[in-house]
Design an enzyme around this catalytic site. Structure first.
Site, short mmCIF file in Angstrom:
data_model
loop_
_atom_site.label_atom_id
_atom_site.label_comp_id
_atom_site.label_asym_id
_atom_site.label_seq_id
_atom_site.Cartn_x
_atom_site.Cartn_y
_atom_site.Cartn_z
N SER A 193 13.61 18.35 3.05
CA SER A 193 14.05 17.60 4.22
C SER A 193 13.61 18.36 5.47
CB SER A 193 15.58 17.50 4.22
OG SER A 193 16.07 17.11 5.50
N TYR A 236 23.44 22.00 3.28
CA TYR A 236 22.26 21.13 3.12
C TYR A 236 21.02 21.87 3.61
CZ TYR A 236 19.51 16.78 3.06
OH TYR A 236 18.57 15.82 2.79
N1 LIG Z 1 18.10 9.69 3.08
C1 LIG Z 1 17.62 10.56 3.97
O1 LIG Z 1 17.73 10.39 5.19
C2 LIG Z 1 16.87 11.77 3.48
C3 LIG Z 1 16.13 12.50 4.41
C4 LIG Z 1 15.45 13.64 3.99
C5 LIG Z 1 15.55 14.03 2.65
N2 LIG Z 1 16.29 13.31 1.77
C6 LIG Z 1 16.35 13.78 0.39
O2 LIG Z 1 15.83 12.78 -0.47
C7 LIG Z 1 16.44 12.90 -1.76
C8 LIG Z 1 16.96 11.54 -2.18
O3 LIG Z 1 17.90 11.10 -1.22
P1 LIG Z 1 18.35 9.56 -1.12
O4 LIG Z 1 18.52 9.27 0.32
O5 LIG Z 1 17.45 8.71 -1.94
O6 LIG Z 1 19.79 9.67 -1.79
P2 LIG Z 1 20.58 8.52 -2.58
O7 LIG Z 1 22.00 8.98 -2.63
O8 LIG Z 1 20.26 7.17 -2.06
O9 LIG Z 1 19.95 8.61 -4.06
C9 LIG Z 1 20.17 9.70 -4.89
C10 LIG Z 1 20.19 9.22 -6.33
O10 LIG Z 1 20.48 10.36 -7.15
C11 LIG Z 1 21.37 9.94 -8.17
N3 LIG Z 1 22.08 11.10 -8.68
C12 LIG Z 1 23.16 11.71 -8.12
N4 LIG Z 1 23.51 12.75 -8.90
C13 LIG Z 1 22.63 12.81 -9.92
C14 LIG Z 1 22.46 13.66 -11.04
N5 LIG Z 1 23.30 14.70 -11.25
N6 LIG Z 1 21.45 13.43 -11.90
C15 LIG Z 1 20.60 12.39 -11.68
N7 LIG Z 1 20.71 11.53 -10.66
C16 LIG Z 1 21.71 11.75 -9.78
C17 LIG Z 1 22.26 8.89 -7.51
O11 LIG Z 1 22.87 8.05 -8.48
C18 LIG Z 1 21.28 8.16 -6.62
O12 LIG Z 1 20.70 7.06 -7.28
C19 LIG Z 1 17.52 13.96 -1.61
O13 LIG Z 1 16.99 15.20 -2.06
C20 LIG Z 1 17.76 14.02 -0.12
O14 LIG Z 1 18.22 15.27 0.31
C21 LIG Z 1 16.95 12.18 2.16
#
Ligand SMILES: NC(=O)c1ccc[n+]([C@@H]2O[C@H](COP(=O)([O-])OP(=O)(O)OC[C@H]3O[C@@H](n4cnc5c(N)ncnc54)[C@H](O)[C@@H]3O)[C@@H](O)[C@H]2O)c1
Length: 251
Positions: A140, A163
């Protein structure tokens, strides 16, 4: 992505599901690894069971990771690439620095950072036996820059300190492992996305967008070109890199 197979942890999530759709649109096959069977099965139905296969995966549990890899291999015969996009969070996630509780800290650091290491450990073991593979971690902008705290004022949103620690840790894991197994014909890179728009308070979005060059907060689809590049032969000699996709937020 023709004829390729990609295993995506957190494949049913916001970013993971955009990755799955994009890979299938580009003629690849995806294994959707997620703890949510409901959203995972819905995505499998949407993409068609020939191109997408849901496996129940918990990235905090080595046995579950091993089982998912076995299922993916038996369905498609190989796994060319993997993406670690799972995002497990504790009930106490999102607390202010002053309010962080040790039990939540232990859970979140283990689940997010430990999970990234455990997922890497098992998929790299598989890639070694297969003779090749590519792994992409999701970090991120919060792992690269310090937060712009002024964007959060007047909202109850928090940019958690753990985070930032986890996300910079993901970049370290990427570099470490890239060197550790680069000679095994395995490539490991990471993507650091900017914020994805998701009904955040308007004041936050408008301040955030002012820091960017064009669009501001992104859609998960905006990350897919970078992912496809990192999974493709066009990036064959890119090892251990972190690509920031943030519309200039960090400049
Ligand atoms: N959304 C943002 O703004 C953003 C920005 C930068 C980075 N990220 C990073 O992107 C990645 C994905 O984020 P997102 O926004 O898609 O989150 P999200 O919560 O929409 O999706 C995460 C998924 O992981 C699954 N999950 C949770 N625990 C789990 C486990 N133990 N084993 C397997 N699956 C599991 C959840 O069921 C969900 O489907 C993360 O690493 C997050 O830090 C997100």
């Amino acid at each position: 992505m023709k004829e390729t197979v990609t295993l995506i942890s957190g494949g049913a999530g916001r970013i993971g599901s955009a990755f799955c759709r994009s890979i299938v649109e580009n003629d690849g096959k995806v294994v959707i690894g997620d703890i949510s069977e409901e959203r995972g099965m819905a995505l499998q139905d949407e993409l068609g069971s020939k191109n997408a296969y849901f496996v129940s995966l918990d990235t905090t549990d080595s046995n579950s990771i091993v089982e998912s890899i076995k299922l993916a291999k038996s369905k498609y015969g190989k796994i060319d690439s993997a993406v670690h996009s799972a995002y497990p969070i504790s009930k106490g996630w999102g607390a202010k620095f002053e309010d962080i509780r040790p039990e939540n800290l232990k859970e979140d650091l283990f689940a997010q950072l430990g999970g990234a290491i455990l997922f890497s450990q098992q998929i790299i073991d598989f890639f070694k036996s297969q003779g090749y593979g590519s792994l992409v971690h999701i970090s991120s902008i919060q792992g690269v820059y310090s937060p712009k705290f002024e964007h959060y004022s007047g909202t109850n949103m928090v940019s958690p300190i753990e985070y930032a620690a986890i996300k910079s840790g993901i970049i370290s894991i990427t570099k470490y492992l890239s060197k550790y197994c680069g000679r095994d014909n395995i490539r490991i890179n990471s993507i650091s996305p900017g914020g994805i728009e998701d009904n955040q308070p308007r004041s936050f979005v408008s301040k955030y967008n002012e820091s960017c060059n064009t669009k501001g907060m992104l859609d998960a689809k905006d990350l897919c070109g970078t992912l496809l590049f990192l999974l493709s032969e066009d990036s064959t000699f890119i090892h251990g890199q972190n690509i920031i996709v943030d519309d200039g937020w960090g400049l």
